[in-house]
Write a protein that holds these residues in place. Sequence first.
Motif, short mmCIF file in Angstrom:
data_model
loop_
_atom_site.label_atom_id
_atom_site.label_comp_id
_atom_site.label_asym_id
_atom_site.label_seq_id
_atom_site.Cartn_x
_atom_site.Cartn_y
_atom_site.Cartn_z
N THR A 136 0.83 -1.21 0.00
CA THR A 136 0.00 0.00 0.00
C THR A 136 0.87 1.26 0.00
O THR A 136 0.71 2.14 -0.85
CB THR A 136 -0.95 -0.01 1.21
OG1 THR A 136 -1.74 -1.20 1.18
CG2 THR A 136 -1.85 1.21 1.19
N THR A 192 -3.06 -5.25 -1.24
CA THR A 192 -2.99 -3.88 -0.73
C THR A 192 -4.37 -3.33 -0.37
O THR A 192 -5.41 -3.94 -0.64
CB THR A 192 -2.34 -2.96 -1.78
OG1 THR A 192 -3.17 -2.94 -2.95
CG2 THR A 192 -0.97 -3.45 -2.16
N SER A 229 -3.21 0.08 -6.43
CA SER A 229 -3.44 -1.17 -5.71
C SER A 229 -3.51 -2.34 -6.68
O SER A 229 -2.90 -3.40 -6.46
CB SER A 229 -4.74 -1.10 -4.89
OG SER A 229 -4.51 -0.59 -3.61
N ASP A 262 -1.08 -5.35 -6.52
CA ASP A 262 -1.73 -6.62 -6.19
C ASP A 262 -1.38 -7.68 -7.22
O ASP A 262 -1.21 -8.86 -6.88
CB ASP A 262 -3.26 -6.44 -6.14
CG ASP A 262 -3.72 -5.70 -4.90
OD1 ASP A 262 -2.89 -5.44 -4.01
OD2 ASP A 262 -4.92 -5.38 -4.83
#
Length: 236
Positions: free
Chosen positions: A115, A156, A163, A167
């Motif tokens: 993140t 995330t 994200s 991801d």
Amino acid sequence: MSSKAIVTIILCVLIASSFLLYKYGGVEALENEPDTKRLIYIPIGDSLAEGWHATTKDKSYISILSQFIQKGLGYNVITKNGVRVAGAGLKDAAMPNISKIIMEHPDLITIEFGTNDSNRNKKAYVPPEEFKMLLWHLVERLQQAPSNPKIILVTTWNRGQDSLKYDHIIKAVAEERDIAVANIQNVWMNRTDTCGPDKLVTYNGLSDNWHPNDKGHQEIAEIIFEQAKKLLKEQN
């Protein structure tokens, strides 16, 4: 044979019996008997792993997951502090602490980074290629730990297209290293009920409209537990 000799023989037998019981069937055996139901859990992650913004510690996803494993699978879960640093990522939190993590003799590790790593405004930011290299190296090192831990990667939180990009990397590393991944996209994507409200008093300070609330943490724990259940049932 004199009574004194008989007493001496009896004492010798008792001493020998005590020694054998101690060495092979008594205190020493109990001390060395492995606790097959004990599970050392090491969480690694950022502010979500720290519990932001569950109202209380026991409503954070780490605490809920530990409870799920204990009650659902019968393990005596020992949850360590691990490495949980708000605002941090792989390069500044996980990588400098690999040896510390391994020395805790973990049975289960959850890794929740990406993140902050995907946020160009954070010191933790690393470009996608570097993120994959760091995550790969982290997982590789942890898989070599003597305790042979089960590892679950967590995707995330709530960074939109960034994200999704990171991801994708997390899922790829999980597949390449043959480990589990808990995809929490459905907890935040197109949702407003799993984060906020703003300025609510929590054990980590005032809440915001971005971090998961109690409902968000509950759902995150449920998704991770589905992966943990598969791994730990195989082990059990």
